[in-house]
Write an enzyme that holds these catalytic residues in place. Structure first.
Site, PDB file in Angstrom:
ATOM      1  N   LEU A   1       0.831  -1.217   0.000  1.00 24.58           N
ATOM      2  CA  LEU A   1       0.000   0.000   0.000  1.00 24.58           C
ATOM      3  C   LEU A   1       0.855   1.253   0.000  1.00 24.58           C
ATOM      4  O   LEU A   1       0.417   2.314  -0.429  1.00 24.58           O
ATOM      5  CB  LEU A   1      -0.928  -0.006   1.206  1.00 24.58           C
TER       6      LEU A   1
ATOM      7  N   HIS B   1       5.121   3.002   1.194  1.00 23.65           N
ATOM      8  CA  HIS B   1       6.302   2.988   2.044  1.00 23.65           C
ATOM      9  C   HIS B   1       6.324   4.290   2.811  1.00 23.65           C
ATOM     10  O   HIS B   1       5.978   5.334   2.271  1.00 23.65           O
ATOM     11  CB  HIS B   1       7.590   2.920   1.214  1.00 23.65           C
TER      12      HIS B   1
ATOM     13  N   ASN C   1       8.315   6.355   6.464  1.00 23.63           N
ATOM     14  CA  ASN C   1       9.541   6.538   7.212  1.00 23.63           C
ATOM     15  C   ASN C   1       9.875   5.275   7.983  1.00 23.63           C
ATOM     16  O   ASN C   1       9.473   5.100   9.111  1.00 23.63           O
ATOM     17  CB  ASN C   1       9.293   7.661   8.228  1.00 23.63           C
TER      18      ASN C   1
ATOM     19  N   LYS D   1       1.608  -3.067   8.840  1.00 18.88           N
ATOM     20  CA  LYS D   1       2.802  -2.225   8.686  1.00 18.88           C
ATOM     21  C   LYS D   1       3.995  -2.994   9.220  1.00 18.88           C
ATOM     22  O   LYS D   1       3.983  -3.453  10.364  1.00 18.88           O
ATOM     23  CB  LYS D   1       2.613  -0.931   9.478  1.00 18.88           C
TER      24      LYS D   1
ATOM     25  N   ASP E   1       2.306  12.793  14.892  1.00 23.08           N
ATOM     26  CA  ASP E   1       2.616  12.636  13.463  1.00 23.08           C
ATOM     27  C   ASP E   1       1.360  12.921  12.622  1.00 23.08           C
ATOM     28  O   ASP E   1       1.017  12.146  11.728  1.00 23.08           O
ATOM     29  CB  ASP E   1       3.143  11.218  13.211  1.00 23.08           C
TER      30      ASP E   1
END
Ligand code: ATP
Ligand code: MG
Length: 393
Positions: free
Chosen positions: A127, A129, A131, A150, A238
């Site tokens: 899906l 990439h 960090n 993930k 984030d």
């Protein structure tokens, strides 16, 4: 009305419909009727997007038992919802997710029994990439569900692995329609896999400029998601368009928030930890707080609307620290939207809106009507467009 036409004699006080798993859901009130219609609406959209035949919604009458025969022993049942279904009043809005909640609950049960492991997962498409990690669409064999997994490479000690796993525990308690569902995490050798709910609309960074009546409803969900996290004393840390996910049901959910300090630290050791959404006080290494999340909220929505691909180059970050905050061009956007962004992006953290002020802001109030169909329709249309541009597979 429909049941009355077919069964004119019946006294019907409730009826049922079947969700995608074939479970019967009872409808007794206008509220439940609304949820059913939203559910059906999103099913139709999904079928349309997938080019399938649109199936009619089937309902099943539930006739009353004749009076007098009911509860002859006068038993009482406590029908109040169990504790902590929703830990915050901010998340009590009814979203059209009856069936979704049910299957998530089932899945959570399976996973809580320790059945979550690498052997049960079949990785499919990538899906994206980010960090330090790669997110896969994956199939969970025992439950038959699609997940987003993930995978992050982390060369850390067993001790730190354990610490991360225990810090992630809090995710099981996160129960909000505005936060991505968490199904479990596990380490295999030097990589951690974090399994979450799959969102078929993906993240907001890949959408072009969003009409304001849609963006407004998205902003409402994001503000509610943040408010929920803050109520659990979790800072997101984030907030950015790629961590705001949407689906064809019109739901909007936040992901990748920093619940595990150790996980954040371990990733930061390997990768550069600065990005263009960070508040000025964070870039200059000062204390991070709710206000810093609010800045990132503002700059994210500004970015989505300006949508010029990637935001500012990193060297411009220093400008944010030294100079005035960037502003949106007047005239192109509504006054409440521009005001909302400007307030979130005040240089002084304390001048930015507090959680209750965000919820009370005219831009948010205007679109706080729980109309998931608006977002649903927009996501479906955007996916359809994307598909037609890509051509046949
Ligand atoms: P960062 O690592 O800094 O958070 P990022 O958000 O761009 O950056 P990832 O979190 O690794 O990177 O996510 C990569 C991409 O995977 C996202 O941009 C998003 O489009 C997609 N994605 C992530 N989680 C999901 C999900 N639950 N459902 C569907 N797509 C997802
Ligand atoms: Mg992310």
């Amino acid at each position: 009305d429909v049941i009355g036409q077919v069964l004119p004699e019946a006294t019907t006080t409730a009826f049922e419909y079947e969700d995608e798993d074939g479970d019967r859901i009872t409808v007794r009130s206008d509220e439940e009727m609304k949820a059913m219609l939203s559910y059906y609406y999103s099913t139709v959209m999904e079928q349309q997007v997938n080019g399938q035949l649109i199936e009619p919604l089937q309902i099943f009458p539930r006739a009353c038992k004749p009076p007098g025969e009911r509860n002859i022993h006068g038993l009482k049942v406590n029908t109040r919802a169990g504790p902590s279904q929703h830990s915050s009043p901010a998340v009590s809005d009814a979203l059209p997710s009856n069936s979704l909640k049910k299957s998530s609950a089932e899945l959570k049960k399976i996973l809580a029994n320790g059945q979550m492991n690498e052997q049960d997962i079949r990785y499919r498409d990538t899906l994206g990439h980010g960090n330090g990690g790669t997110v896969y669409k994956a199939y969970h064999v025992p439950s038959g569900k699609i997940l987003a997994v993930k995978v992050i490479l982390l060369d850390i000690t067993l001790e730190l692995q354990k610490q991360i796993m225990s810090e992630l525990e809090i995710l099981y308690k996160c129960d909000s329609s505005y936060i991505i569902g968490f199904y479990g995490a596990f380490f295999v050798e030097n990589r951690i896999s974090i399994c979450t709910e799959f969102m078929d609309g993906g993240s907001l960074d890949v959408y072009r400029k969003i009409p304001e009546h849609v963006l407004g409803r998205i902003a409402v969900a994001v503000v509610k998601g943040l408010t929920y996290l803050w109520s659990l004393k979790i800072l997101h840390r984030d907030v950015k368009p790629s961590n705001m996910l949407v689906n064809t049901r019109g739901q909007v959910k936040l992901c990748d928030f920093g619940v595990s300090t150790q996980l954040v630290n371990s990733i930061a050791k390997t990768y550069v930890g600065t990005n263009a959404y960070m508040a000025p006080e964070r870039i200059s290494g000062e204390q991070y707080g709710i206000h810093s999340d609010v800045w990132s909220l503002g700059i994210s929505f500004m970015e989505i609307q300006k949508n010029q691909g990637s935001l500012m180059p990193l060297q411009l970050l220093q400008c944010i620290v030294d100079e005035d905050s960037p502003v949106l061009p007047v005239g192109e956007f509504s006054e409440p939207f521009v005001h909302f962004i400007t307030q979130c992006m005040r240089k002084q953290p304390k001048e930015r809106p507090a959680p209750e002020e965000l919820m009370g802001h005219p831009f948010i109030v205007q679109f706080n009507d729980g109309n998931a169909a608006v977002v649903s329709m927009w996501v479906c249309r955007a996916l359809e467009e994307r598909r037609s541009q890509q051509g046949p597979p």
